[in-house]
Write an enzyme that holds these catalytic residues in place. Structure first.
Site, PDB file in Angstrom:
ATOM      1  N   GLU A 181       0.810  -1.226   0.000  1.00 63.45           N
ATOM      2  CA  GLU A 181       0.000   0.000   0.000  1.00 63.45           C
ATOM      3  C   GLU A 181       0.843   1.275   0.000  1.00 63.45           C
ATOM      4  O   GLU A 181       0.407   2.321   0.490  1.00 63.45           O
ATOM      5  CB  GLU A 181      -0.963  -0.003   1.195  1.00 63.45           C
ATOM      6  CG  GLU A 181      -1.992  -1.130   1.122  1.00 63.45           C
ATOM      7  CD  GLU A 181      -2.983  -1.118   2.267  1.00 63.45           C
ATOM      8  OE1 GLU A 181      -2.651  -0.565   3.341  1.00 63.45           O
ATOM      9  OE2 GLU A 181      -4.091  -1.664   2.094  1.00 63.45           O
ATOM     10  N   GLU A 250      -6.654  -7.762  -0.945  1.00 65.79           N
ATOM     11  CA  GLU A 250      -7.341  -7.562   0.336  1.00 65.79           C
ATOM     12  C   GLU A 250      -8.780  -7.142   0.085  1.00 65.79           C
ATOM     13  O   GLU A 250      -9.062  -5.991  -0.236  1.00 65.79           O
ATOM     14  CB  GLU A 250      -6.637  -6.498   1.197  1.00 65.79           C
ATOM     15  CG  GLU A 250      -5.293  -6.911   1.736  1.00 65.79           C
ATOM     16  CD  GLU A 250      -4.740  -5.914   2.753  1.00 65.79           C
ATOM     17  OE1 GLU A 250      -5.502  -5.054   3.231  1.00 65.79           O
ATOM     18  OE2 GLU A 250      -3.535  -6.000   3.061  1.00 65.79           O
TER      19      GLU A 250
END
Length: 818
Positions: A181, A250
């Site tokens: 991320e 995710e």
């Protein structure tokens, strides 16, 4: 055309995972290709340190039974290298054993090294000693950081290679991840951040694992790695390379919780909707984050203020129980997707829109035999009727996706939940008698700190991570102040504080405490003539784990200032000589270990509401095999251990806002973490997981450190048990009911009705206008006395004719497990 471009990205041995035979593994834009067989991948996150070794096989097996074919996990750097070049891969940190169990179950694996993880884990997974290296800068083009990151990454890769864990060696791991991320936060890092991303990819690929590397949320990921998506919805995501598979690393199955917050909940309907939409829009690999959340044992929770429970509202709850209906509803979705796998992975795709664009029909037509699979999705907040001409008319519920076999038969709809709901309770095991716990206690030795005696000194206020190396939540700051007058003096102590919990003492007396992310503490104090001692105890509650430059965030008093205000005059104490003491005396002397022998335990005259106090008791483990919890209602804030094993931090006195829980939860519309909240006005976390592997057959020891004052009199040990189960199922489906193990069986059918029963949740069922008279007897015959049962929801099951009922007959059942 899906599957028109193929590139061999690796040579791996997968085949039947347990066979360790060499096989080519290829990827293209529409499939993972294993032994020549084109596949979609259904994965779930299980973090091995958030459970115990003894739980792993059960969790993995339940994931497999739920229709997953892959298990994903993070590697937490600070867990494995708590001190520089000192490694720990024992017990529940044995990631090699974890992946071996994944392989034994016949599943694939995804290795997320990071080594930045986030994951609401302490400091995002970075070891704090890394922060204390001079001139280091995290997650940027900094040679010191890159050298340390490469050293750890290489360590993990080499261990995996030695154990032959990569698919290229016959192991289960088909993907590896570097960074995480970073694209969400990289803007402020500028050109150095861009260089860092390129270096990450180059360093990872040079490890020669024989499997592809991925980067999450990194739209500018180099072509040598695959960029992927994280979020509640990823159907609109497009890889930066059209030749790469569309991967969702995710899919957030719920959300995490912080101390003082309510319980989040993401419905099974919405979660299934997001998955179906992803595969409708050419998805290839989808991973649930989390599939099992688990427990933040020890001091591993991050945040700050992340709770010890990391349940995450996942398909498997914190203790490993099936979270129904979520687990079962997804299992049926997985079966429907796998039924159409050969079509999805090699087909021509066409899309048509209906109802002003709210309804989307995606038709996958096999390039091999012309077979079809359709996804019919409705993003509207209302039900919609759709005429597909020769393929029939369909009523598509609001915010749902129907999967149509041959494009003319609905085999699954994300809004139609045809599985049971389980009500899991915490209770005394039925065969046990209540235990009256007998407590001993010992005060935390604070005399030295209150007299200003520390382990080292500095003429400045130190940042807490720098001072403690994160060896403890606690740091004492102590200094002396002289009152040159001949009488007592009233002053105000003012402390600029960076978080998270501050206790202030003047001359051995606590004048106040406060907690928050950062604040200015102000309390009146009384200075005696002559020398006075100011002692400030700072307590962290998990270190920051996310954001740009989060690693540079300050903890503790961190420069202050610390000031005394006297009749408008301000004295800055920040440059005083300060003494420091890292941790509690009781921590250093291992009071939490029942065999340490260093604590002087006292029986009788149990102090209640006394801060800085240790408590000890012995207990017998609850009978049976069901998960065990300790109810710490009455305690304040602190840490708990059973037989020397840390259960984590506790803070049951911190309650959630009493407002905002109306009991209503509409699955329709995009999910956010503030939707469908519960547990208003109650302790954020009252029960704490005690894994069965922590317990002895004989006496066990519970030790609590109480920081702010509590009463252990009501502490008790309980089990988590499935007590009530209920379910809805539409005609033509099968309703499966289960007591979820624990030697419980279905002992009573409280309600059963086939027809048009009213109500949708346990306790709300009522008979409708039409009911088969044999509803109850048919269900009793199928289920009573059994741990689990299956009921075919057909008219013949209930002895009624073809003309019986309504258009959408359904069965509603509520039963008791004992």
């Amino acid at each position: 055309m899906r599957g028109s471009w193929v590139s061999i990205l690796l040579i791996a041995s997968l085949g039947l995972i347990g066979s360790c035979s060499a096989a080519a593994v290829e990827y293209d834009s529409s499939a993972v290709i294993i032994n020549g067989e084109r596949k979609i991948i259904l994965s779930g996150s299980i973090h091995y340190p958030r459970s115990t070794v003894e739980m792993w096989s059960d969790l993995i097996q339940k994931a497999k039974e739920g229709g997953l074919d892959t298990i994903e996990t993070y590697i937490f750097w600070n867990a494995h290298e708590p001190r520089r070049r000192e490694y720990n891969f024992t017990g529940n940190l044995d990631f090699v054993k974890f992946f071996q169990k994944v392989q034994e179950a016949g599943l694939h694996g995804i290795l997320r090294i990071g080594p930045y993880a986030c994951a609401e884990w302490n400091y995002g997974g970075f070891p704090v000693w890394l922060h204390n290296i001079p001139d280091i800068k995290f997650r940027t083009d900094n040679e010191i950081f890159k050298n340390e990151m490469q050293t750890f990454t290489t360590k993990i890769v080499n261990m995996a290679k030695e154990a032959k864990l990569f698919a290229s060696q016959g192991g289960p791991i088909i993907l590896a991840q570097i960074e995480n991320e970073y694209g969400n936060v990289m803007g402020p890092y500028g050109e150095a951040g861009k260089s860092y991303v390129k270096w990450c990819a180059q360093m990872a690929v040079a490890q020669n694992t024989g499997v592809p590397w991925i980067m999450c949320q990194q739209s500018d990921a180099p072509s040598t790695v695959i960029n992927t998506c994280n979020g509640f919805y990823c159907d609109a995501f497009t890889p930066n390379n059209p030749k790469n598979p569309k991967i969702w690393t995710e899919n957030w199955t719920g959300w995490f919780k912080k101390w003082g917050q309510k319980d989040p909940h993401r419905t099974a309907e919405d979660l299934a909707f997001s998955v179906a939409r992803f595969f409708q829009h050419n998805g290839v690999l989808q991973n649930y984050y989390m599939y099992h959340g688990g427990t933040n044992f020890g001091r591993t929770s991050g945040g700050p203020f992340i709770t010890t429970s990391y349940d995450y509202d996942a398909p498997l709850d914190e203790y490993g129980n099936l979270n129904q209906p979520k687990w079962g509803h997804l299992k049926k979705l997985h079966a429907a997707l796998k039924l159409g796998e050969k079509i999805l992975t090699n087909s021509t795709v066409k899309t048509a829109n209906y109802s002003d664009g709210w309804v989307e029909l995606t038709t996958f037509t096999s390039n091999i035999n012309g077979e079809r699979l359709c996804f019919l999705s409705n993003t509207k907040m209302d039900d919609v009727n759709v005429d597909l001409q020769q393929d029939g008319n369909y009523s598509v519920p609001a915010w749902s996706v129907s999967i149509l076999q041959d494009c003319n038969q609905e085999i699954y709809n994300t809004a139609k939940v045809n599985v049971q709901t389980s009500l899991i309770v915490k209770k005394l095991q039925e065969n046990d008698t209540p235990q009256k716990l007998s407590w001993e206690w010992a005060p935390e030795p604070t005399k030295a700190a209150l007299l200003g005696r520390g382990g080292f000194k500095a003429t400045q206020l130190l940042e807490q991570k720098a001072a403690t190396n994160d060896q403890s939540d606690y740091l004492w700051y102590m200094t002396r102040v002289v009152n040159n007058g001949t009488s007592m003096k009233n002053v105000t102590l003012r402390v600029k504080y960076s978080g998270q919990f501050l206790h202030a003492f003047v001359n051995g007396k606590e004048i106040g405490s406060q907690h928050d992310y950062s604040f200015t503490f102000e309390k009146p104090a009384l200075l005696k003539p002559g020398r006075n001692i100011i002692s400030l105890l700072s307590a962290t509650v998990g270190l920051q784990n996310y954001g740009e430059f989060f690693d540079e965030g300050t903890e503790g008093i961190a420069g202050g200032p610390v000031e005394l205000i006297d009749s408008g005059n301000t004295t800055d104490l920040s440059s005083n000589e300060w003494s420091y003491k890292v941790g509690l005396i009781g921590e250093g002397r291992r009071f939490y270990n029942p065999h340490s022998g260093h604590a002087k335990w006292v029986s009788g005259n149990l102090p209640v509401g006394s801060a800085m106090t240790w408590y000890k008791t012995t207990f017998q483990a609850p009978s049976g095999t069901e998960p065990v919890v300790v109810d710490l209602q009455g305690m304040g804030k602190g840490h708990a251990w059973v037989n020397g094993n840390s259960l984590g931090r506790f803070w049951p006195t911190l309650t959630a806002d009493p407002n905002g829980c109306d009991g209503k939860c509409d699955y329709r519309g995009q999910y956010k973490e503030n939707k469908c909240l519960s547990n208003c006005g109650n302790p954020t976390q009252r029960w704490y997981h005690v894994p069965r592997s922590f317990l002895n057959n004989g006496p066990n020891t519970l030790i609590l450190f109480e920081e702010i004052g509590g009463n252990p009199s009501n502490v008790s040990f309980q089990i988590t048990a499935t007590e009530t189960i209920c379910g809805n199922a539409y005609e033509g489906t099968t309703l499966e009911l289960s007591c979820n193990g624990g030697r419980r069986t279905i002992s009573d059918i409280q309600f059963a009705s086939f027809g048009d029963p009213q109500g949708s949740t346990c306790g709300s069922f009522q008979r409708g206008s039409v009911e088969a008279s044999s509803s109850l007897s048919a269900v009793e015959k199928a289920c009573l006395g059994k741990e689990s049962c299956s009921i075919n929801v057909l008219k013949t099951t209930f002895g009624v004719g073809d003309s019986f009922g309504v258009d959408d007959n359904r069965l509603a059942v509520q039963a008791v497990c004992k």
